[in-house]
Design a protein around this motif. Structure first.
Motif, PDB file in Angstrom:
ATOM      1  N   GLU A  37      -1.165  11.449  13.517  1.00 38.92           N
ATOM      2  CA  GLU A  37      -1.339  10.822  12.210  1.00 38.92           C
ATOM      3  C   GLU A  37      -2.568  11.399  11.531  1.00 38.92           C
ATOM      4  OE1 GLU A  37      -1.779   6.604  12.816  1.00 38.92           O
ATOM      5  OE2 GLU A  37       0.104   6.463  13.916  1.00 38.92           O
ATOM      6  N   GLY A  38      -2.524  11.465  10.187  1.00 39.19           N
ATOM      7  CA  GLY A  38      -3.678  11.908   9.421  1.00 39.19           C
ATOM      8  C   GLY A  38      -3.557  13.348   8.967  1.00 39.19           C
ATOM      9  N   GLN A  39      -4.662  13.852   8.436  1.00 35.82           N
ATOM     10  CA  GLN A  39      -4.731  15.246   7.998  1.00 35.82           C
ATOM     11  C   GLN A  39      -6.091  15.812   8.351  1.00 35.82           C
ATOM     12  OE1 GLN A  39      -3.615  16.140   3.912  1.00 35.82           O
ATOM     13  NE2 GLN A  39      -4.942  17.940   3.907  1.00 35.82           N
ATOM     14  N   LEU A  40      -6.079  17.033   8.850  1.00 31.34           N
ATOM     15  CA  LEU A  40      -7.288  17.754   9.205  1.00 31.34           C
ATOM     16  C   LEU A  40      -7.328  19.037   8.393  1.00 31.34           C
ATOM     17  CD1 LEU A  40      -6.799  17.534  13.085  1.00 31.34           C
ATOM     18  CD2 LEU A  40      -8.012  15.903  11.635  1.00 31.34           C
ATOM     19  N   ASP A  41      -8.525  19.531   8.110  1.00 31.44           N
ATOM     20  CA  ASP A  41      -8.656  20.823   7.454  1.00 31.44           C
ATOM     21  C   ASP A  41      -9.369  21.788   8.394  1.00 31.44           C
ATOM     22  OD1 ASP A  41      -7.355  20.040   5.153  1.00 31.44           O
ATOM     23  OD2 ASP A  41      -9.176  19.839   3.947  1.00 31.44           O
ATOM     24  N   ILE A  56      -3.997  20.837   8.626  1.00 30.68           N
ATOM     25  CA  ILE A  56      -3.147  20.504   9.771  1.00 30.68           C
ATOM     26  C   ILE A  56      -2.521  19.154   9.452  1.00 30.68           C
ATOM     27  CG2 ILE A  56      -3.079  19.967  12.242  1.00 30.68           C
ATOM     28  CD1 ILE A  56      -5.646  21.673  12.528  1.00 30.68           C
ATOM     29  N   LEU A  57      -1.205  19.082   9.571  1.00 30.11           N
ATOM     30  CA  LEU A  57      -0.466  17.871   9.245  1.00 30.11           C
ATOM     31  C   LEU A  57       0.170  17.284  10.495  1.00 30.11           C
ATOM     32  CD1 LEU A  57       1.214  19.233   5.988  1.00 30.11           C
ATOM     33  CD2 LEU A  57      -0.843  17.795   6.175  1.00 30.11           C
ATOM     34  N   LYS A  85      -5.160  10.400  14.245  1.00 31.73           N
ATOM     35  CA  LYS A  85      -4.817  10.068  15.628  1.00 31.73           C
ATOM     36  C   LYS A  85      -4.351  11.348  16.303  1.00 31.73           C
ATOM     37  CE  LYS A  85      -1.751   7.113  18.342  1.00 31.73           C
ATOM     38  NZ  LYS A  85      -0.669   6.108  18.238  1.00 31.73           N
ATOM     39  N   LEU A  86      -5.051  11.714  17.376  1.00 32.81           N
ATOM     40  CA  LEU A  86      -4.791  12.980  18.063  1.00 32.81           C
ATOM     41  C   LEU A  86      -4.468  12.753  19.529  1.00 32.81           C
ATOM     42  CD1 LEU A  86      -8.024  14.339  16.601  1.00 32.81           C
ATOM     43  CD2 LEU A  86      -5.922  15.532  16.211  1.00 32.81           C
ATOM     44  N   GLY A  87      -3.574  13.576  20.044  1.00 35.69           N
ATOM     45  CA  GLY A  87      -3.320  13.620  21.475  1.00 35.69           C
ATOM     46  C   GLY A  87      -4.060  14.803  22.058  1.00 35.69           C
ATOM     47  N   ILE A  88      -4.681  14.595  23.208  1.00 37.05           N
ATOM     48  CA  ILE A  88      -5.454  15.651  23.871  1.00 37.05           C
ATOM     49  C   ILE A  88      -4.585  16.304  24.942  1.00 37.05           C
ATOM     50  CG2 ILE A  88      -7.514  16.175  25.224  1.00 37.05           C
ATOM     51  CD1 ILE A  88      -8.726  13.580  24.027  1.00 37.05           C
TER      52      ILE A  88
END
Length: 169
Positions: A37-41, A56-57, A85-88
């Motif tokens: 979830e979310g957005q990263l640049d 990153i979507l 929200k990220l999975g490692i």
């Protein structure tokens, strides 16, 4: 077990807007990530400026170079949505996912190749524009702002300052 089941088992982290997941050049912790979830640049330092390469979507993997050869981070990652929200994915999980879901490796390799072409093209375009601006500036010197200051992809507030502690390291 399929890719969806493997992703559901990942350790999760939540990070907030403006937080830096990791900085370009810092040693990696050997982990890659999957954005739920979310957005990263993604930012790359080019001629002492942090230039946005892309976003990153949700549904994208990133940071795979840390898994493959444990190299320093090739770019900086900043959260631009309210939260993310990220999975490692560590090396053990990566190997397990690769064995249980061969499509995972195919999708990852395909995405890496696409990103290489895209990033190379963007970096070439940025450098070409900077070279053109430099030639124009030499021909017509003015005291006004340089064109790079109006470039939307350059970070104005520096989330990469030395006071910032990367989240993912």
């Amino acid at each position: 077990m399929g890719l969806k089941e493997s992703l559901a088992k990942l350790s999760m982290i939540n990070i907030k807007r403006g937080e830096v997941l990791f900085k370009e050049g810092v040693p990696s912790n050997g982990a890659m990530f999957f954005l739920f979830e979310g957005q990263l640049d993604i930012y790359k330092q080019i001629e002492n400026k942090h230039v946005k390469l892309r976003s990153i979507l949700p549904g994208e993997f990133f940071g795979e170079m840390a898994i493959i050869n444990n190299s320093p981070r090739a770019a900086s990652i900043v959260v631009v949505s309210e939260s993310a929200k990220l999975g490692i994915i560590n090396r053990t999980t990566f190997v397990q996912m690769s064995q249980e879901s061969p499509e995972f490796l195919f999708l990852l390799l395909k995405k890496v190749i696409e990103r290489l072409y895209e990033t190379d093209g963007k970096i070439r375009a940025i450098k070409r524009k900077q070279d053109e601006d430099s030639v124009i500036a030499k021909m017509i010197p003015t005291p006004s702002a340089t064109s790079s200051e109006s470039n939307e992809s350059i970070v104005t507030q520096d989330p990469f300052s030395e006071n910032t502690t990367p989240i993912g390291e």
